[in-house]
Design an enzyme around this catalytic site. Structure first.
Site, PDB file in Angstrom:
ATOM      1  N   CYS A 165       3.339   8.590   1.516  1.00 23.82           N
ATOM      2  CA  CYS A 165       3.763   7.594   2.502  1.00 23.82           C
ATOM      3  C   CYS A 165       3.978   6.272   1.763  1.00 23.82           C
ATOM      4  CB  CYS A 165       2.681   7.451   3.571  1.00 23.82           C
ATOM      5  SG  CYS A 165       3.057   6.165   4.775  1.00 23.82           S
ATOM      6  N   ASN A 180      -6.037   3.858  15.479  1.00 23.98           N
ATOM      7  CA  ASN A 180      -7.066   3.764  14.446  1.00 23.98           C
ATOM      8  C   ASN A 180      -7.473   2.287  14.359  1.00 23.98           C
ATOM      9  OD1 ASN A 180      -8.600   4.615  12.256  1.00 23.98           O
ATOM     10  ND2 ASN A 180      -6.971   4.190  10.796  1.00 23.98           N
ATOM     11  N   CYS A 218      -0.952  -3.785  14.559  1.00 25.61           N
ATOM     12  CA  CYS A 218      -0.750  -3.337  13.175  1.00 25.61           C
ATOM     13  C   CYS A 218      -1.159  -4.418  12.183  1.00 25.61           C
ATOM     14  CB  CYS A 218       0.715  -2.970  12.965  1.00 25.61           C
ATOM     15  SG  CYS A 218       1.154  -2.713  11.253  1.00 25.61           S
ATOM     16  N   HIS A 244       5.960   3.405  21.384  1.00 28.89           N
ATOM     17  CA  HIS A 244       4.689   2.709  21.659  1.00 28.89           C
ATOM     18  C   HIS A 244       4.531   2.217  23.091  1.00 28.89           C
ATOM     19  CE1 HIS A 244       4.281   3.168  17.480  1.00 28.89           C
ATOM     20  NE2 HIS A 244       4.823   2.045  17.090  1.00 28.89           N
ATOM     21  N   CYS A 299       5.596  -7.339   7.261  1.00 29.26           N
ATOM     22  CA  CYS A 299       6.585  -6.775   8.199  1.00 29.26           C
ATOM     23  C   CYS A 299       6.917  -7.820   9.258  1.00 29.26           C
ATOM     24  CB  CYS A 299       6.040  -5.517   8.864  1.00 29.26           C
ATOM     25  SG  CYS A 299       7.258  -4.754   9.970  1.00 29.26           S
ATOM     26  N   GLU A 358       9.543  -2.752   8.032  1.00 25.67           N
ATOM     27  CA  GLU A 358      10.559  -2.100   8.870  1.00 25.67           C
ATOM     28  C   GLU A 358      11.671  -1.656   7.924  1.00 25.67           C
ATOM     29  OE1 GLU A 358      11.404  -0.871  12.010  1.00 25.67           O
ATOM     30  OE2 GLU A 358      13.068  -0.320  10.713  1.00 25.67           O
ATOM     31  N   CYS A 377      -1.229   1.592   7.992  1.00 22.96           N
ATOM     32  CA  CYS A 377      -0.573   0.696   7.055  1.00 22.96           C
ATOM     33  C   CYS A 377      -1.092  -0.737   7.164  1.00 22.96           C
ATOM     34  CB  CYS A 377       0.940   0.753   7.210  1.00 22.96           C
ATOM     35  SG  CYS A 377       1.579  -0.079   8.654  1.00 22.96           S
ATOM     36  N   CYS A 415       4.292  -5.830  15.475  1.00 26.47           N
ATOM     37  CA  CYS A 415       3.537  -4.948  16.387  1.00 26.47           C
ATOM     38  C   CYS A 415       2.097  -5.468  16.446  1.00 26.47           C
ATOM     39  CB  CYS A 415       3.564  -3.509  15.896  1.00 26.47           C
ATOM     40  SG  CYS A 415       5.234  -2.867  15.681  1.00 26.47           S
ATOM     41  N   GLU A 419       0.841  -1.191   0.000  1.00 29.22           N
ATOM     42  CA  GLU A 419       0.000   0.000   0.000  1.00 29.22           C
ATOM     43  C   GLU A 419       0.879   1.244   0.000  1.00 29.22           C
ATOM     44  OE1 GLU A 419      -3.154  -2.176   2.990  1.00 29.22           O
ATOM     45  OE2 GLU A 419      -2.400  -0.196   3.479  1.00 29.22           O
ATOM     46  N   SER A 449       9.683   4.917  16.719  1.00 35.83           N
ATOM     47  CA  SER A 449       8.389   4.534  17.298  1.00 35.83           C
ATOM     48  C   SER A 449       8.605   3.775  18.595  1.00 35.83           C
ATOM     49  CB  SER A 449       7.619   3.651  16.315  1.00 35.83           C
ATOM     50  OG  SER A 449       7.284   4.401  15.174  1.00 35.83           O
TER      51      SER A 449
END
Ligand code: SF4
Length: 364
Positions: free
Chosen positions: A120, A305, A134, A233, A127, A177, A348, A131, A107, A231
């Protein structure tokens, strides 16, 4: 919000024997021209058509002889992706889901914010950092993207702009990553800031990572021009291990980030995705303030989100305000960033997942 499925099937989409033309545009074009006894200035013309005039195919390059355009189209495919979906949100955000000739889907996103036009981009299919909140990390990493596949995202997004619009910023914050694929990313970013590429200042190029300390040091030693966003988190290692299972200890990461910023001179940026009842308590804010100490940093807090199928939620407004108040009182520069384009699965990996049932091309 409008959505288009399978919007393009460019005839010039294929995989060349030697990889992607955009992996190394100048040498590949020059060799092709030389082999045919054609003048080298044609290479410069083609570069200008691609990066400045936003040509979508060889035929659009109207000041090249038609015979040359036909020969180029026959020998050198421009694109190695197909647009599976193109979605536009009311706020101007546009998102592309691309199917790659070498396999996998990625994407990339165009964001409009006043005069800013930010793209972006992704660096991997999937990945490996895992996470837990995600969509991109849910199925692990399938492979690294090539430089050409990264440049292709930039050019395809640029082609979405109106004539009077100009790209102003690049963020490498999509799927993957990026520090696990520096070898391909750095030549691609060189195309973003070259004067005869996209011409975007390195100050306006941000690379966002959950952090691989050795790769941060490699970057500091070779290309410390970009803004680095780290990041976090989580404000402590126990919670971070739960949220970013493949992540490194926070102090190791912060030490590597300090070394990068000492060389780059760029302002530090840290990112923190705020998850309801997980990492959004007042005590988490206090721990975070203590962790960052007196660093001259910007802290971007991103209220989560939600992703379909995952149990995480957006914190309440009251919880967000308390979190912000504690950090600000501790002297940190804090910015709450609400994701643009949330109606189109802009975080993402969400679109790829949503489309997975219908468009899955790979084992992912
Ligand atoms: S948030 Fe970034 S690093 Fe983490 S799994 Fe998703 S793409 Fe990978």
């Amino acid at each position: 919000m409008t959505s288009t499925d399978n919007t393009t099937t460019p005839s010039e989409t294929a995989q060349t024997e030697n990889g992607h033309l955009l992996d190394a545009l100048d040498p590949q074009l020059n060799r092709w021209l030389q082999d045919r006894g054609l003048p080298g200035y044609r290479g410069k013309q083609i570069r200008q058509w691609l990066f400045q005039q936003r040509a979508a195919n060889w035929d659009a390059m109207s000041d090249l002889p038609q015979k040359l355009r036909r020969a180029l189209a026959a020998d050198l495919p421009l694109w190695q992706s197909r647009i599976l979906r193109h979605i536009r949100a009311a706020d101007g955000t546009e998102k592309l889901l691309l199917a790659l000739s070498r396999g996998g889907q990625i994407e990339c996103v165009l964001l409009r914010d006043r005069v800013r036009r930010t793209i972006c981009i992704s660096t991997q299919v999937g990945c490996g950092m895992g996470c837990v909140f995600c969509a991109s990390g849910l199925d692990g990493v399938e492979r690294n993207l090539s430089s050409g596949e990264i440049v292709e995202q930039m050019l395809r997004l640029q082609q979405l702009l109106e004539t009077e619009e100009r790209l102003s910023h690049v963020v490498v914050m999509g799927m993957g990553e990026l520090l696990a694929n520096l070898e391909a990313l750095l030549p691609a970013l060189a195309e973003a800031h070259r004067a005869d590429g996209l011409g975007i200042s390195t100050r306006r190029i941000t690379i966002s990572t959950v952090g691989l300390p050795a790769a941060i040091d490699r970057l500091a030693g070779s290309q410390p021009h970009y803004r680095l966003a780290l990041s976090l988190h989580a404000p402590n290692d126990a919670l971070r291990r739960q949220l970013v299972p493949a992540g490194q200890p926070l102090q190791t990461l912060l030490a590597a980030a300090d070394r990068y910023f000492a060389v780059s001179g760029r302002r530090m940026t840290f990112e923190y995705v705020l998850l309801a009842d997980i990492n959004d308590q007042p005590d988490h804010a206090r721990q975070l303030a203590h962790l960052l100490g007196r660093r001259e940093a910007l802290l971007n807090v991103i209220p989560y989100n939600p992703v379909a199928g995952l149990p995480y939620r957006t914190p309440s407004t009251a919880r967000q305000q308390t979190f912000q108040r504690i950090l600000t009182a501790a002297g940190l520069r804090v910015q709450f960033r609400h994701r643009k384009g949330s109606r189109i699965n802009a975080a993402c990996g969400q679109l790829r997942r949503a489309a997975g049932g219908r468009y899955r091309l790979s084992s992912n």
